[in-house]
Every structure is written in C-alpha cells, then in structure tokens.
Enzyme design. Sequence first.
Site, PDB file in Angstrom:
ATOM      1  N   TYR A 168       0.818  -1.219   0.000  1.00 54.00           N
ATOM      2  CA  TYR A 168       0.000   0.000   0.000  1.00 54.00           C
ATOM      3  C   TYR A 168       0.850   1.266   0.000  1.00 54.00           C
ATOM      4  CZ  TYR A 168      -4.387  -2.514   0.700  1.00 54.00           C
ATOM      5  OH  TYR A 168      -5.490  -3.308   0.546  1.00 54.00           O
ATOM      6  N   LYS A 202       3.499 -14.504   5.443  1.00 55.63           N
ATOM      7  CA  LYS A 202       3.819 -15.410   4.335  1.00 55.63           C
ATOM      8  C   LYS A 202       5.341 -15.531   4.232  1.00 55.63           C
ATOM      9  CE  LYS A 202       2.256 -18.004   0.934  1.00 55.63           C
ATOM     10  NZ  LYS A 202       1.462 -19.227   1.190  1.00 55.63           N
ATOM     11  N   ASP A 227      -2.630 -17.824   4.307  1.00 58.64           N
ATOM     12  CA  ASP A 227      -3.649 -18.640   3.663  1.00 58.64           C
ATOM     13  C   ASP A 227      -4.277 -19.627   4.641  1.00 58.64           C
ATOM     14  OD1 ASP A 227      -0.958 -19.383   3.458  1.00 58.64           O
ATOM     15  OD2 ASP A 227      -1.323 -20.856   1.901  1.00 58.64           O
TER      16      ASP A 227
END
Length: 334
Positions: free
Chosen positions: A124, A171, A204
């Site tokens: 972002y 992640k 995930d």
Amino acid sequence: MGHIITLIPGDGIGPEVTKPTQEVIEAAGVEIEWETFIAGAEALERDGKSLSDELMDSIKRNKVALKGPLTTPVGEGFSSANVELRKTLDLYANLRPVKSVPGVKSRYEEVDLVVIRENTEDLYSGIEHVVVPGVVESLKIITEKASTRIAEFAFKLARTEGRKKVTAVHKANIMKLSDGLFLNCARKVAKEFPKIQYSEVIVDNACMQLVLNPLQYDMLLLENLYGDIVSDVAAGLVGGLGLVPGANIGGECAVFETVHGSAPDIKGKNKANPTAMILAAVMMLKHIGERAASERIYFALVNVFTKRKVFTADLGGSATTTSFTKAIIDELQS
C-alpha cells in the site's frame, strides 16, 4: 464538557449513515461540536485535491475524526483518499474489532476478534511502475520501525483490554526477507509481554482457520495487505461489513470510520444501515473518555437487534434508516 470533532460524511450513503449517528450521540447526552468537511471525489472536483488543507488542519487540531465511506476508483482515477489520510497523519494502526452482534443471525456466535493491521507501508506504499510494456512492478516495503511499532501497539492493547493471545499472520515461507523482518520484530516485542501468548500462522492457513473456527483466535497482527483482506474475511463471519467498525490510530490523531463501501445503488433511498457508523462512534466515544455514553449506545443497539423487530433490508428486514435510528434512540431514552 463538550468536544470538538472533525466529521467527514463521505460519499454515497455516507451522509445518510452519518446523520443518524450524530442523532444517536446527541440522544446519549454527549455534546459535540462538529467541523464538517467533504473529501474524496467531491473534494477533488471542487478543490483539486481529495483531502483539503482545511480538513487536515482540523484533524490535527482536534485529534479525533469520524469518517463515512469514501469511494476509490478501481484501476484508474485518483489515489485512495483513505490511504492518503492514513499516511499523511501517520495513522499507523488499523484497529478492527469483529464481534458477534446479539440478535443478528450469522455463521458463528460469540466471535470476539480484534484485527490489528499495519497501516502505512507494505504494497500500500503505492510504489509501482511500468518496467517495459506489459510488465508492471510493485514494491512491497516492510521496515523494522513500522513492524515493531505495530507489534507494540497490538501487545499493549492486548494487555489493556485483557486479551490473552496475539497471533502474527504472515507469508514468510515465501517472502523470507520482508515477512521475515515483520515476524522477527513481532517476536522481539512478544518477549516483553510474557503473560500474553504469542503464535504465528501463514496467511492462507489463517483464512481457512477463520472459516473453520474463528473462536480459536483472539487478536490477529498483520501487515497492511494481509490485514485488509483478513479483516473483511472476519467481518463476514459476523454478518458483514455493515456490522463492523474500524479505527485508524496514530501517535497524535485517531480517525474512526465505517469500513463498508459507499453503496451508490441505495443512495437517497432511506435504506442504509447505520450500524457500522454507530459502532465506529461507540469506539470514538470510548477513545475520548465518554465510556458511559459509549456503553449506553452499544447496549441500546443490541437491544434493538435482540428484539428482532426492526431490521434494515441488508439484514432481511424492511426498516428504513429513519425507523431503525428511531428505535435506537427510543431505547436510549426508555
């Protein structure tokens, strides 16, 4: 004693959920002088910028703002006013409590999560460019300073609110440097709070686990993009974005907001559900020291839902924005 607070009604249904919220706050006996400003597309058209200098000066002066939804064009047009607001004021912590609302049917009962999202960097940051025609590169920025700061915010909030667990979502199995740095910072901070349980989960898997059993989580700590996605997943567990408030908090200022869209399809139809805006105001009132009024408004809202007589269309009912607001005010005054 009264308060002076900056108000950004927003686009679409924004003004239609802002006005009822002001009425509910007034009915609870809290005196607020509102400094009202437009933002986003309307401000860009009028002033040439989506956030005026006057608006920003107002927030810096008052330290607190209440904001409705602002539309961001997809794939083109001007940059997100929401992101610009957070970056300009260094509102580094996005706070999203996700709690089951008694009386509202949803996939789960007794969900009580807090999603803490780093708010100023990651993808972002908006740093992207065309490498060659047909190839675009976006840079993911993760810094030790921002990662440590958001971890400290999460653990301090957990201690203040009596929360037991903080779970960092990442992640790092793939992005070993960027997400690895985020995790290392979280681990260092966790050692300073030995009474709070710390764990980690790959993003995930976190999404799957939320769907399977959201009750296993207490507080989730995430980078910016993951936090944006996971907070919406969590909102779906309790009935959707129309029932979930948000806050963007920095060292000096705090902006409390709805997290749903501007819903232009129902603009002007008296159908909008003001619950998320009212809950944002509940958070805001607590922040400015009006805890008693904050609790009264929350329980008035809960009483309306548990009686199961007045629901807006998004919750399967036929109540208008006006009649729903009246029901809450009646509860406050009963």
